[in-house]
Design a protein around this motif. Sequence first.
Motif, short mmCIF file in Angstrom:
data_model
loop_
_atom_site.label_atom_id
_atom_site.label_comp_id
_atom_site.label_asym_id
_atom_site.label_seq_id
_atom_site.Cartn_x
_atom_site.Cartn_y
_atom_site.Cartn_z
N LEU A 188 0.84 -1.19 0.00
CA LEU A 188 0.00 0.00 0.00
C LEU A 188 0.88 1.24 0.00
O LEU A 188 1.91 1.28 0.68
CB LEU A 188 -0.90 0.02 1.24
N PRO A 189 0.49 2.28 -0.74
CA PRO A 189 1.32 3.49 -0.81
C PRO A 189 1.27 4.28 0.49
O PRO A 189 0.38 4.08 1.32
CB PRO A 189 0.68 4.27 -1.97
N PRO A 190 2.20 5.19 0.69
CA PRO A 190 2.21 6.03 1.90
C PRO A 190 0.90 6.79 2.05
O PRO A 190 0.35 7.31 1.08
CB PRO A 190 3.38 7.00 1.64
N MET A 194 -5.91 2.47 4.34
CA MET A 194 -5.88 1.20 5.07
C MET A 194 -4.50 0.86 5.61
O MET A 194 -4.27 -0.26 6.07
CB MET A 194 -6.37 0.06 4.16
N SER A 195 -3.57 1.81 5.53
CA SER A 195 -2.19 1.50 5.91
C SER A 195 -1.79 2.14 7.22
O SER A 195 -0.63 2.52 7.39
CB SER A 195 -1.23 1.95 4.80
N LEU A 250 6.58 2.25 -7.91
CA LEU A 250 5.31 2.79 -8.37
C LEU A 250 4.31 2.91 -7.22
O LEU A 250 3.55 3.88 -7.14
CB LEU A 250 4.74 1.88 -9.48
N VAL A 251 4.33 1.91 -6.33
CA VAL A 251 3.47 2.00 -5.15
C VAL A 251 3.88 3.17 -4.29
O VAL A 251 3.03 3.92 -3.77
CB VAL A 251 3.53 0.68 -4.35
N ALA A 252 5.19 3.36 -4.11
CA ALA A 252 5.69 4.45 -3.27
C ALA A 252 5.25 5.81 -3.77
O ALA A 252 5.08 6.75 -3.00
CB ALA A 252 7.22 4.38 -3.19
#
Length: 319
Positions: A188-190, A194-195, A250-252
Amino acid sequence: MIEMRQLVIFRAVARTGSFSAAARQLGYTQPAISQQIKAMERSLGTPLIVRSGRQMQLTEAGESLCRHAVTILGAINTAETEIKAIAGLRAGRIRVAAFPSACSVLVPKALSLTRRAHPDLRVTLVEAEPPEAVGLLRGGESEVAVVFDYPVTFNATASAGIKDTCRAADLACLSVHPLFTERMRVLLPPGHRMSGSARTEPLCLAELAQESWIAGCPQCRGHLIDACQEAGFHPDIAYATDDNPAVAGLVAEGLGVALVPELALLGGVPKGVRSLPVEPAMERRVLAVTLPDLDAVPAVAAMVQQLGLAVSLTDSATS
């Protein structure tokens, strides 16, 4: 057709100059030596040795055969020496094909262990996704392939009851050595909703139905689509790359979420990216495969053994 035993006998007779001396040297009886020489002469259709009183002489054909015998027996001796060295892992080569995330930690550890255990064994590595790696194996361009599969559909012809979903990388008729099973995780990105930093419980894929997705290699992409459809939705795949660090990058940047195996996370993830387990739990198997006839080759057996040892060392380092 000249038999190798006959060639050895003939060379001994030519070198010692008598049947009796050749018999003593080789541990035969003199009549046995004489019978073998006569059998060679019948096979070749010409005398090889003639007697002159108590002396023995080689005919022209015998001299020719003697010259070739030296070369042939020397070449065979050299071949035996080389083969014994290969069998004893004092020489030879082993070619490994492995998928990218295995090439980052697991396979290098196995290659290092192999070099320390068998320094004279030449090991080479080529990076290849499972279908290509198995193709290299079947095509005689590698001896061991490190591949993965997702346990979804049982393939009764796969060795050891392995569940085979290696599309185009059919494991049927191969010798399969399971190395380990790894769990899948969601990246999950920053700042994702949900993170939360305190969250550790598994994440249901259905909760991510509205997200953009970043997919991996074609095989992983197919598994992602199957898993999401099982959860009740079709993933919106915005980006796809075979490079695991690129997936994490890419997620980051907040461009989507991703489903990745634990092996891809051994090198860490970018700052702020969260890795959470998936519910229901999903796994993939990592396997070493080879051709059945190669299982008995010492270098292949050694490489499979070192891959297993590398797994245990990697687990110890990351636990």
